[in-house]
Motif scaffolding. Structure first.
Motif, PDB file in Angstrom:
ATOM      1  N   GLU A 126       0.627  -1.203  -0.058  1.00 27.65           N
ATOM      2  CA  GLU A 126      -0.196   0.115   0.021  1.00 27.65           C
ATOM      3  C   GLU A 126       0.934   1.365  -0.007  1.00 27.65           C
ATOM      4  OE1 GLU A 126      -3.697   1.881   2.561  1.00 27.65           O
ATOM      5  OE2 GLU A 126      -2.360   0.336   3.311  1.00 27.65           O
ATOM      6  N   ILE A 130       0.901   4.022  -3.498  1.00 26.46           N
ATOM      7  CA  ILE A 130       0.264   5.127  -3.194  1.00 26.46           C
ATOM      8  C   ILE A 130       1.481   6.543  -3.242  1.00 26.46           C
ATOM      9  CG2 ILE A 130      -1.082   6.994  -1.638  1.00 26.46           C
ATOM     10  CD1 ILE A 130      -2.681   4.179  -0.931  1.00 26.46           C
ATOM     11  N   SER A 175      -8.092   1.671  -0.824  1.00 24.37           N
ATOM     12  CA  SER A 175      -7.335   0.299  -0.576  1.00 24.37           C
ATOM     13  C   SER A 175      -7.524   0.049   0.666  1.00 24.37           C
ATOM     14  CB  SER A 175      -5.670   0.735  -0.572  1.00 24.37           C
ATOM     15  OG  SER A 175      -5.419   1.783   0.386  1.00 24.37           O
ATOM     16  N   THR A 181      -9.227   3.073   2.835  1.00 23.85           N
ATOM     17  CA  THR A 181      -8.544   4.259   2.676  1.00 23.85           C
ATOM     18  C   THR A 181      -8.612   4.757   1.360  1.00 23.85           C
ATOM     19  OG1 THR A 181      -6.985   3.680   4.303  1.00 23.85           O
ATOM     20  CG2 THR A 181      -6.228   5.458   2.944  1.00 23.85           C
ATOM     21  N   PHE A 183      -7.490   7.379  -1.782  1.00 25.48           N
ATOM     22  CA  PHE A 183      -6.504   8.023  -2.161  1.00 25.48           C
ATOM     23  C   PHE A 183      -6.343   8.772  -3.498  1.00 25.48           C
ATOM     24  CE2 PHE A 183      -5.656   3.695  -3.839  1.00 25.48           C
ATOM     25  CZ  PHE A 183      -5.114   3.901  -5.020  1.00 25.48           C
ATOM     26  N   ARG A 185      -3.471  10.159  -6.441  1.00 24.48           N
ATOM     27  CA  ARG A 185      -1.873  10.276  -6.890  1.00 24.48           C
ATOM     28  C   ARG A 185      -1.703  10.700  -8.060  1.00 24.48           C
ATOM     29  NH1 ARG A 185       1.745   4.950  -7.887  1.00 24.48           N
ATOM     30  NH2 ARG A 185       1.206   5.680 -10.063  1.00 24.48           N
ATOM     31  N   TRP A 208      -2.504  12.161  -1.821  1.00 23.43           N
ATOM     32  CA  TRP A 208      -3.276  12.302  -0.753  1.00 23.43           C
ATOM     33  C   TRP A 208      -3.857  11.045  -0.294  1.00 23.43           C
ATOM     34  CZ3 TRP A 208      -8.440  11.732  -0.442  1.00 23.43           C
ATOM     35  CH2 TRP A 208      -9.229  12.146   1.084  1.00 23.43           C
ATOM     36  N   ARG A 209      -3.852  10.852   0.822  1.00 22.17           N
ATOM     37  CA  ARG A 209      -5.226   9.661   1.353  1.00 22.17           C
ATOM     38  C   ARG A 209      -5.438  10.030   2.512  1.00 22.17           C
ATOM     39  NH1 ARG A 209      -0.772   4.506   2.410  1.00 22.17           N
ATOM     40  NH2 ARG A 209       0.654   5.663   3.431  1.00 22.17           N
ATOM     41  N   THR A 210      -6.722   9.482   2.826  1.00 20.60           N
ATOM     42  CA  THR A 210      -7.441   9.915   4.127  1.00 20.60           C
ATOM     43  C   THR A 210      -6.702   9.581   5.309  1.00 20.60           C
ATOM     44  OG1 THR A 210      -8.714   7.620   4.059  1.00 20.60           O
ATOM     45  CG2 THR A 210      -9.884   9.610   3.137  1.00 20.60           C
TER      46      THR A 210
END
Length: 337
Positions: A126, A130, A175, A181, A183, A185, A208-210
């Motif tokens: 992961e 990302i 993911s 999560t 995201f 990219r 950016w991802r949560t």
């Protein structure tokens, strides 16, 4: 690990393939309907060929089904270009212990959405995916850090108009089935300088991802062609994000040697660390990775042997640690020409 074969492929792809898709075509009058993605296989088909065909057919069916959600026109040719790979490896490090890795990558186009739009699905590390850190070690990065957990990922990608010097794309997805999560990219690849022997390129990947907010990965690579069979690469990559105190970095010097008949070997010197950690240089050392085609174009094996000096705590001595690894890669499908 992922079981592969005629009747055992990733469950999510099987689910997609089993959903209602475009109408199948009859092979001849009175015959049963044959799905346009069907690949005819003999009962005594070799296991590797059978597995490749099963993965290709299932990916094609999933592509037709998903593309059909966005329009009535079914582009079978685009679905048949579905491609990907299954990789599995085991690595033992005297310092970190034993780690197993299984990676699945599937990519297909979605003509009903837009010409440059594609979908991706797979089982990946992961953080590496990302944060765009899959460049990790030597030939095909079969042997990443053991603490990079594999998770299911899926989403959509869009390739922006490119040129000889600049390529860019955007991916949006989700993911981690246990703790979902989302995201986003983006990736920009700029060829800074190129001549017959040298290539310098810059790679910028904002994401950016949560789970940990905004971040970016910046990489700079210098490639020098030493001979028709030797390539030297100096690589520097670093990642910062809202969830980290410093920059996670990797420096590497890699010598690639192209051998005959799809064989290759890579020799690497590297150092990696994090500027925000008590020990900013986590590890330095060297490793060798060898790639060999067990069945050319169908099945590849990799072996790894390395020695490094890692340290995770400031007050502990830095001791030498050896590592060994072995992996297999099974590609399937054909990329767009």
């Amino acid at each position: 690990m992922i079981a592969i074969g005629r009747t055992a492929v990733p469950l999510a792809l099987l689910w997609a393939a089993g959903c209602a898709g475009p109408a199948s075509r009859p092979s001849s009058a009175g015959d049963a309907f044959v799905h346009p993605c069907h690949i005819q296989r003999a009962d005594d088909e070799p296991f590797v060929d059978d597995t490749q065909a099963a993965l290709q057919e299932t990916g094609c069916r999933a592509a037709l089904w998903l593309d059909g959600l966005f329009g009535d026109d079914s582009n079978v040719d685009a679905a048949r270009r579905t491609h990907g790979s299954v990789e599995t490896s085991v690595r033992y490090s005297q310092f970190e212990g034993t780690g197993y890795r299984t990676r699945l990558r599937v990519r297909f186009d979605l003509p009903n959405v837009k010409e440059r739009t594609s979908a991706f699905f797979g089982l990946e590390g992961e953080d590496s995916f990302i944060r765009d850190r899959a460049e990790a070690f030597a030939l095909r990065s079969q042997f990443p850090r053991i603490d990079d957990r594999e998770e299911w990922l899926a989403g959509l990608g869009y390739a922006l108009p490119d040129s000889a010097r600049l390529q860019a794309d955007l991916r949006v997805g989700a993911s981690n089935l246990r703790m979902p999560t989302a995201f986003i990219r983006a990736r920009l690849h700029l060829n800074v300088y190129a001549d017959q022997l040298n290539l310098v390129y810059l790679r910028l990947t904002p994401f950016w991802r949560t789970r940990d907010g905004v971040g970016a990965t910046l990489g700079l690579d210098y490639n020098r062609l030493l001979s028709p069979k030797l390539l030297l690469r100096a690589s520097q990559v670093g990642t910062i994000s809202e969830s980290t105190a410093g920059m996670d970095w990797l420096s590497a010097l890699i010598l690639y040697r192209n051998l005959r008949d799809e064989r290759a070997i890579a020799y690497q010197l590297f150092a990696r660390g994090d500027t925000g950690e008590p020990v900013p240089v986590y590890e330095y050392g060297g490793r060798t990775t060898y790639r060999h085609p067990l069945l050319p174009g169908k099945l590849y094996a990799e072996g790894l042997l390395g020695y490094s000096w890692p340290r995770s705590e400031r007050d502990e001595p830095r001791r030498g640690s050896y590592e060994v690894g072995a992996g297999l890669e099974l590609p399937f499908g054909q990329k767009r020409p």
